[in-house]
Design an enzyme around this catalytic site. Structure first.
Site, PDB file in Angstrom:
ATOM      1  N   GLU A  49       1.106  -0.806  -0.001  1.00 31.33           N
ATOM      2  CA  GLU A  49      -0.044  -0.214  -0.053  1.00 31.33           C
ATOM      3  C   GLU A  49       1.232   1.337  -0.058  1.00 31.33           C
ATOM      4  O   GLU A  49       2.407   0.949   0.716  1.00 31.33           O
ATOM      5  CB  GLU A  49      -1.038  -0.032   1.334  1.00 31.33           C
ATOM      6  CG  GLU A  49      -1.804   1.467   1.649  1.00 31.33           C
ATOM      7  CD  GLU A  49      -2.816   1.307   2.893  1.00 31.33           C
ATOM      8  OE1 GLU A  49      -3.982   1.595   2.460  1.00 31.33           O
ATOM      9  OE2 GLU A  49      -1.944   1.275   3.639  1.00 31.33           O
ATOM     10  N   LYS A 127      -9.867   0.585  -1.748  1.00 31.76           N
ATOM     11  CA  LYS A 127     -10.002  -0.004  -0.211  1.00 31.76           C
ATOM     12  C   LYS A 127     -11.402   0.931   0.349  1.00 31.76           C
ATOM     13  O   LYS A 127     -12.186   1.507   0.099  1.00 31.76           O
ATOM     14  CB  LYS A 127      -8.847   1.050   0.784  1.00 31.76           C
ATOM     15  CG  LYS A 127      -8.625   0.499   2.368  1.00 31.76           C
ATOM     16  CD  LYS A 127      -7.574   1.844   2.858  1.00 31.76           C
ATOM     17  CE  LYS A 127      -6.876   1.542   4.105  1.00 31.76           C
ATOM     18  NZ  LYS A 127      -5.805   1.682   4.293  1.00 31.76           N
ATOM     19  N   CYS A 161      -5.104  -3.740   3.892  1.00 34.98           N
ATOM     20  CA  CYS A 161      -3.423  -3.118   5.145  1.00 34.98           C
ATOM     21  C   CYS A 161      -5.070  -3.667   6.016  1.00 34.98           C
ATOM     22  O   CYS A 161      -5.664  -4.202   6.324  1.00 34.98           O
ATOM     23  CB  CYS A 161      -3.474  -1.645   5.441  1.00 34.98           C
ATOM     24  SG  CYS A 161      -2.432  -1.258   6.484  1.00 34.98           S
TER      25      CYS A 161
END
Length: 299
Positions: A49, A127, A161
């Site tokens: 990321e 995300k 993440c």
């Protein structure tokens, strides 16, 4: 006779940041990791990321909004470079995440991961779970999809993440048949790293699949958005037969430029799902959980 399942080698990167003098250094840096993955006969390489945040070291200090627009300016080159790398090397490449704008100048920014294929195909994952800081201090919008992608090495899902810290997303992907979850991450301190790492292992265990975690190491003191990284890239499997007891198939050297490489053997995953000591994916009781949730709200 049953068809043999894929036994691909995958590599996941501990990407080292530092001050860049010219843009060419950035692309050369990536090329070295790709070459190392090819030397290891990998079929897929996963970058972390905020990887393109490394390019911010070429610019004066910027606000988060300014940084988003700076990074958006590299989008066309980013797409062209990774499309070419994937085609010429034959590798599937998860090119970390890249912040870019969709729409006109007043459009919205997303922190999005792109998976490049040798035939020119590109799959994407925005995300979904933005961190409190991303919600508060960045002009970012969240994604809303949990897609699973059919590939030559099995079905792949992506959790960026913070996404991996929420079990529901990976469970949805597992229900769609995911064999491998790619987790590109950026964590700047030990606590954040271990949250993502431990949740990655939990997702591997409870869904009986592989999770490949990538991350950033090093520092760029003059870049507020990506100032320092703390990571140890790793590839995880369930902590059960026929895998290692700790579920770790490979991991890099903590906080050093490194790469973890391992086989994501779908035959072994099948053995785990059929002959493992426990079967947490199959032994779920969703009806009971749903009823208990309803009762809780009633009370």
């Amino acid at each position: 006779m049953n068809k043999k399942l894929p036994n691909p080698i995958i590599s996941t990167v501990q990407y080292a940041i530092g001050a860049l003098k010219i843009e060419h250094e950035f692309w050369t840096h990536i090329d070295r990791y790709i070459s190392r993955a090819m030397d290891r006969q990998a079929e897929l390489i996963a970058f972390p990321e905020y990887m393109t945040g490394h390019l911010l070291s070429l610019h004066p200090p910027a606000t988060n909004a300014e940084a988003c627009e700076i990074l958006h300016g590299y989008t066309r080159k980013y797409m062209e470079k990774f499309t070419t790398w994937s085609r010429t090397t034959g590798l599937m490449i998860l090119a970390g995440t890249h912040i870019h704008r969709e729409g006109a100048p007043e459009g919205k920014y997303y922190n999005e991961s792109f998976l490049f294929f040798p035939d020119g195909r590109i799959e994407r994952h925005k995300k979904v779970h933005l961190t409190p800081e991303e919600q508060r201090a960045w002009p970012l919008l969240a994604g809303d999809r949990f897609d699973v992608f059919e590939t030559s090495i099995g079905k792949i899902g992506i959790q960026v993440c913070y996404d991996i810290e929420f079990p529901e997303g990976t469970r949805l992907m597992a229900e769609k048949g995911a064999d491998l979850i790619l987790c590109p991450s950026y964590t700047d301190a030990a606590a954040g790293y271990y949250r993502v790492r431990n949740c990655s292992q939990a997702r591997a265990i409870e869904n009986q699949l592989y999770v490949a975690l990538s991350g950033i190491v090093g520092s760029m003191p003059n870049v507020a958005q990506v100032d320092t990284g703390y990571s140890q890239a790793a590839i995880f499997a369930p902590c059960d037969y026929p895998f290692p007891a700790n579920g770790i198939l490979a991991q890099g050297s903590l906080n050093r430029s490194s790469m973890a490489t391992a086989s994501a053997d779908l035959e072994q995953l099948h053995l785990n799902r059929t002959e493992g000591g426990v079967a947490p994916f199959f032994d779920r009781q969703p009806e009971l959980y749903s009823a208990a949730r309803t009762d809780a709200f009633k009370s």
